[in-house]
Each structure stands twice: as C-alpha cells, then as structure tokens.
Design a protein around this motif. Sequence first.
Motif, PDB file in Angstrom:
ATOM      1  N   ILE A   1      -2.275 -26.548 -16.512  1.00  0.00           N
ATOM      2  CA  ILE A   1      -2.057 -25.173 -16.057  1.00  0.00           C
ATOM      3  C   ILE A   1      -3.354 -24.567 -15.541  1.00  0.00           C
ATOM      4  O   ILE A   1      -3.379 -23.920 -14.482  1.00  0.00           O
ATOM      5  N   ARG A   2      -4.456 -24.780 -16.258  1.00  0.00           N
ATOM      6  CA  ARG A   2      -5.722 -24.186 -15.838  1.00  0.00           C
ATOM      7  C   ARG A   2      -6.243 -24.784 -14.530  1.00  0.00           C
ATOM      8  O   ARG A   2      -6.898 -24.107 -13.746  1.00  0.00           O
TER       9      ARG A   2
ATOM     10  N   LEU B   1      -4.601 -23.013 -11.884  1.00  0.00           N
ATOM     11  CA  LEU B   1      -5.046 -21.620 -11.776  1.00  0.00           C
ATOM     12  C   LEU B   1      -6.462 -21.489 -11.216  1.00  0.00           C
ATOM     13  O   LEU B   1      -6.980 -20.367 -11.144  1.00  0.00           O
ATOM     14  N   ILE B   2      -7.082 -22.600 -10.832  1.00  0.00           N
ATOM     15  CA  ILE B   2      -8.448 -22.517 -10.292  1.00  0.00           C
ATOM     16  C   ILE B   2      -8.533 -21.610  -9.060  1.00  0.00           C
ATOM     17  O   ILE B   2      -9.478 -20.831  -8.937  1.00  0.00           O
ATOM     18  N   PRO B   3      -7.577 -21.650  -8.110  1.00  0.00           N
ATOM     19  CA  PRO B   3      -7.666 -20.698  -6.979  1.00  0.00           C
ATOM     20  C   PRO B   3      -7.680 -19.240  -7.422  1.00  0.00           C
ATOM     21  O   PRO B   3      -8.405 -18.416  -6.852  1.00  0.00           O
ATOM     22  N   LEU B   4      -6.897 -18.908  -8.452  1.00  0.00           N
ATOM     23  CA  LEU B   4      -6.922 -17.540  -8.972  1.00  0.00           C
ATOM     24  C   LEU B   4      -8.268 -17.227  -9.619  1.00  0.00           C
ATOM     25  O   LEU B   4      -8.762 -16.100  -9.526  1.00  0.00           O
ATOM     26  N   PHE B   5      -8.845 -18.217 -10.264  1.00  0.00           N
ATOM     27  CA  PHE B   5     -10.152 -18.011 -10.883  1.00  0.00           C
ATOM     28  C   PHE B   5     -11.211 -17.750  -9.817  1.00  0.00           C
ATOM     29  O   PHE B   5     -12.085 -16.898  -9.998  1.00  0.00           O
ATOM     30  N   VAL B   6     -11.142 -18.480  -8.712  1.00  0.00           N
ATOM     31  CA  VAL B   6     -12.084 -18.248  -7.608  1.00  0.00           C
ATOM     32  C   VAL B   6     -11.902 -16.847  -7.039  1.00  0.00           C
ATOM     33  O   VAL B   6     -12.885 -16.141  -6.743  1.00  0.00           O
ATOM     34  N   LYS B   7     -10.656 -16.410  -6.908  1.00  0.00           N
ATOM     35  CA  LYS B   7     -10.391 -15.061  -6.435  1.00  0.00           C
ATOM     36  C   LYS B   7     -10.933 -14.027  -7.414  1.00  0.00           C
ATOM     37  O   LYS B   7     -11.453 -12.980  -7.010  1.00  0.00           O
TER      38      LYS B   7
ATOM     39  N   PRO C   1      -6.035 -14.464 -14.190  1.00  0.00           N
ATOM     40  CA  PRO C   1      -5.713 -15.735 -14.865  1.00  0.00           C
ATOM     41  C   PRO C   1      -4.855 -15.545 -16.105  1.00  0.00           C
ATOM     42  O   PRO C   1      -3.968 -16.355 -16.386  1.00  0.00           O
ATOM     43  N   ILE C   2      -5.116 -14.475 -16.867  1.00  0.00           N
ATOM     44  CA  ILE C   2      -4.319 -14.230 -18.072  1.00  0.00           C
ATOM     45  C   ILE C   2      -2.887 -13.896 -17.711  1.00  0.00           C
ATOM     46  O   ILE C   2      -1.933 -14.402 -18.326  1.00  0.00           O
ATOM     47  N   LEU C   3      -2.709 -13.051 -16.706  1.00  0.00           N
ATOM     48  CA  LEU C   3      -1.357 -12.675 -16.296  1.00  0.00           C
ATOM     49  C   LEU C   3      -0.603 -13.864 -15.719  1.00  0.00           C
ATOM     50  O   LEU C   3       0.608 -13.994 -15.933  1.00  0.00           O
ATOM     51  N   ALA C   4      -1.308 -14.742 -15.001  1.00  0.00           N
ATOM     52  CA  ALA C   4      -0.645 -15.877 -14.367  1.00  0.00           C
ATOM     53  C   ALA C   4      -0.153 -16.898 -15.382  1.00  0.00           C
ATOM     54  O   ALA C   4       0.891 -17.537 -15.170  1.00  0.00           O
TER      55      ALA C   4
ATOM     56  N   THR D   1      -7.302 -23.768 -26.900  1.00  0.00           N
ATOM     57  CA  THR D   1      -7.718 -24.670 -25.826  1.00  0.00           C
ATOM     58  C   THR D   1      -8.016 -23.907 -24.542  1.00  0.00           C
ATOM     59  O   THR D   1      -9.017 -24.173 -23.868  1.00  0.00           O
ATOM     60  N   THR D   2      -7.170 -22.948 -24.200  1.00  0.00           N
ATOM     61  CA  THR D   2      -7.401 -22.200 -22.957  1.00  0.00           C
ATOM     62  C   THR D   2      -8.631 -21.321 -23.053  1.00  0.00           C
ATOM     63  O   THR D   2      -9.337 -21.106 -22.065  1.00  0.00           O
ATOM     64  N   ASN D   3      -8.936 -20.794 -24.251  1.00  0.00           N
ATOM     65  CA  ASN D   3     -10.165 -20.006 -24.423  1.00  0.00           C
ATOM     66  C   ASN D   3     -11.412 -20.873 -24.261  1.00  0.00           C
ATOM     67  O   ASN D   3     -12.396 -20.456 -23.633  1.00  0.00           O
ATOM     68  N   VAL D   4     -11.368 -22.075 -24.834  1.00  0.00           N
ATOM     69  CA  VAL D   4     -12.507 -22.981 -24.697  1.00  0.00           C
ATOM     70  C   VAL D   4     -12.680 -23.394 -23.238  1.00  0.00           C
ATOM     71  O   VAL D   4     -13.808 -23.479 -22.721  1.00  0.00           O
TER      72      VAL D   4
END
Length: 421
Positions: A49-50, A53-59, A109-112, A242-245
């Motif tokens: 999942i993460r 979500l990398i494109p959203l993280f870049v945004k 990222p959290i909302l997605a 895991t997602t926090n790390v």
Amino acid sequence: MDTIASLFSFITTPVSWIIVQFHKLYGAVFGPDTGWAWGLSIVSLVVLIRICLIPLFVKQIKSTRNMQALQPKMKAIQERYKNDKQRQSEEMMKLYKETGTNPLSSCLPILAQSPFFFALYHVLSKIASGDTIGVLNQDLVNSAREAHIFGAPIAAKFMDDPAKVEALNASLTDVRIVTAVMIVLMSLSQFFTQRQLMQKNVDLTVKTPYMQQQKMLMYIFPVIFAVMGINFPVGVLVYWLTTNVWTMGQQMYVINQNPTPGSKAQDHYLQRLVKSVTSHGEVRGRRRRAVVQAIVAKGPDRNDNERKFVTTLAKAGFTAQADGTVKKVDPATAEAETAAATRRQQPKRQPKAKRQAGTGQQTTAKTSLEKPSSEKTSLEKADEPQGGQAKQPAKPAGGSAARQAKQRKGQQRPKHPSSKK
C-alpha cells in the motif's frame, strides 16, 4: 468502529485477497498456521500500500515546500492584521488560492490509506468471530484464529474479556502485554515522525497558523492512536506500527537527501556536501550537482545555510560554477572574491542611532527647503537692506587706487548754491 469499518466493506475483498496471496508465500516457508505467516502477510500488505502511495507522498512534499516558501508572506499578513483575526484568515485563504497551496495536504497519505485500514479491521473482526469474509474461506479463518504473534492471537484486543481470549487459545495476560507494548510503540513512532519533521525540516521561528497546526498534530495524533489502540486487534496494531515505521524511514530519507531550504537539515546536508567535495575534489552525483547549480543561480537570494556553504568552499580552495561543478583555485583568492561578493549582496547595516540621526537630518533639510519666503531667519533678515530696496551685488575688488578714489568723489553729495566755492 464496526460501523465505520462496514462503510469500507467494498474494499474488504481486495484486501483479503492480497493477504491470502502473501499467506501462501510465507506459509510455504514458516507454516500456514503460524503467526509469522499471517503477521508477515499483514506487513507485506502495508509495504504494498505504501509503495502505491509514493506519488501522494511526493505531492505532500511539494505542498510542504510551497508552504515553507509562503512563510514570509504569511508572516507579513499575520503582522498586518494582528488585531483583525477574521481579515487575517481571509487573506490567508486568498494567498492559498492564488498559489494553489493546500495546508491539509500533509494528511493525504493518512486519508488515502484509511479505507485499507478500516477494511483490514473489518476482516480481522470477522476472523475473531469465526465468520468468512471476502476470499477467506472457513479453513483460512480457522488458521488465522489459531495464529499467535508473541503469544497473542492476531484477532485479539486489549479490551477483550477473559472468555473471548480463552476461546482464541491464549491467556489474557499475554494479550494485554503484547497489545500494550505495540500501542506504546505505535504512539511513539507517530510522535517521533512528526517531531523529526518539526525539529529538522521547518523554521520554528516563523509563527504562522500552518506551523501551529503542525505542532498541534505532533501531540494530538499519538494521543488519538493510544486511545483508539486499546480497541484495535493485534493484526491492526501490526499494520499501523509497520506503516508508522515506514513513514519514519521514508521521511528520514527525504530530509537527509532533499531538505527544506533554510532548515537545519539543509545545513547538515551542505556540510556533508562540503566534506565530499574536499575529499574528492569534485561534486559527485547528478542530484548534488543540481543542488550546487541551484545555489549558484540564486545569487543574492541565498539563505544563511547556502551563503555558509559558498564561504566554506572558498576557504577550502573551491568555487562553485554555474553548471554545478566546482573549480580548484587559490584559497586566499577564492575567499577574497567570496567576501567581496557577499559585501555587494548584503550592504552593511547602520546602527539604529545613526539611522535615526540620518532620518532627522533629512527631515530638517527637507523642512528648510520647503519653508516659504515669508518665514526667513533673523540672519537672513539682517542681511536685507532697509527700506525694502534690493541689495546691490558687491563689485569685485582689484581696481586701481585712482579709480576707486574717483568713484568715492563721484559719490559725494552736491554743494548748496549759496555756499562759497
């Protein structure tokens, strides 16, 4: 929570299918009924999942940079309308609209990933009750119910009663110890992720609503996760930890390799870049050359970290070039040129007392120039001839004595006719 999870039931089938595929892979290695097989399946779900979500993280990073660039304008609006909060908010929203910046983009990222989170919660809740869901048939549900992570079933919760825990073939003590440790780790990882962003990658000296929002989230999110965590199954705690790390590591990489201009992280990055240049005599890497090229192109608009970088390079005997490379020169010459350029870019600021004195002198001179002719000083009045006659200009000296005597004689008053000659 069950009601919220049911709203995302449309995605439970894809989530359960992904978990089953990973379970087949890890089950062949660790055994299909082990906690390792099911736990690693959840961890792999997070990683997948993460990555998506990398494109959203870049945004999110770009939006954060835009917010950093707007800090001076936001500070000016805050100072200008400090007594009118409504007008201040209106001007802030107008600035966001003009620049296309969204202050809430840091939550993207959290909302997605929220649908995946609640879908996983719904799947684990069904596993705990022994019901099938998605592509999980009864055999897979029973296998997941028997799987334990450090002695705690993946479907168990901190608030479960002893009877429910015994039905999952576990002890209440093991469940509460494991869940408590995971809740603490989940909250701490969330706190340190936000603190890392606030301490290293932003300028805390600028007090704006955005900065206050980020500082508030640093303390609110860990508390929210700690309160909600007592109702999360162990599998969901594994997911969120895991997602926090992942977020912490991803953010650490971005801060170290692409820091925000003017931040502490940029200062540390440029110090490492100077060490690399002095060690190898060149700028290694395309991305580093792009950084040097951008600093050279800024010219007088460089921030303190970038000016320090250029000065340190000069002391080491290097000058940055427009193409992002460096040139080896004499250290004394390079330092002198850098100092001269710095003086041209930043003129010396006069002391406050001298600036006030200069302002006073300019005001006095301006007043005297604008003074009307009727308001003349006593010295100017004393120089004027009596009777309102115009003052004759003085004749230059240097004539002969005879001419001067003749002029004096010609100026004598004529004699009365009755007087003797």
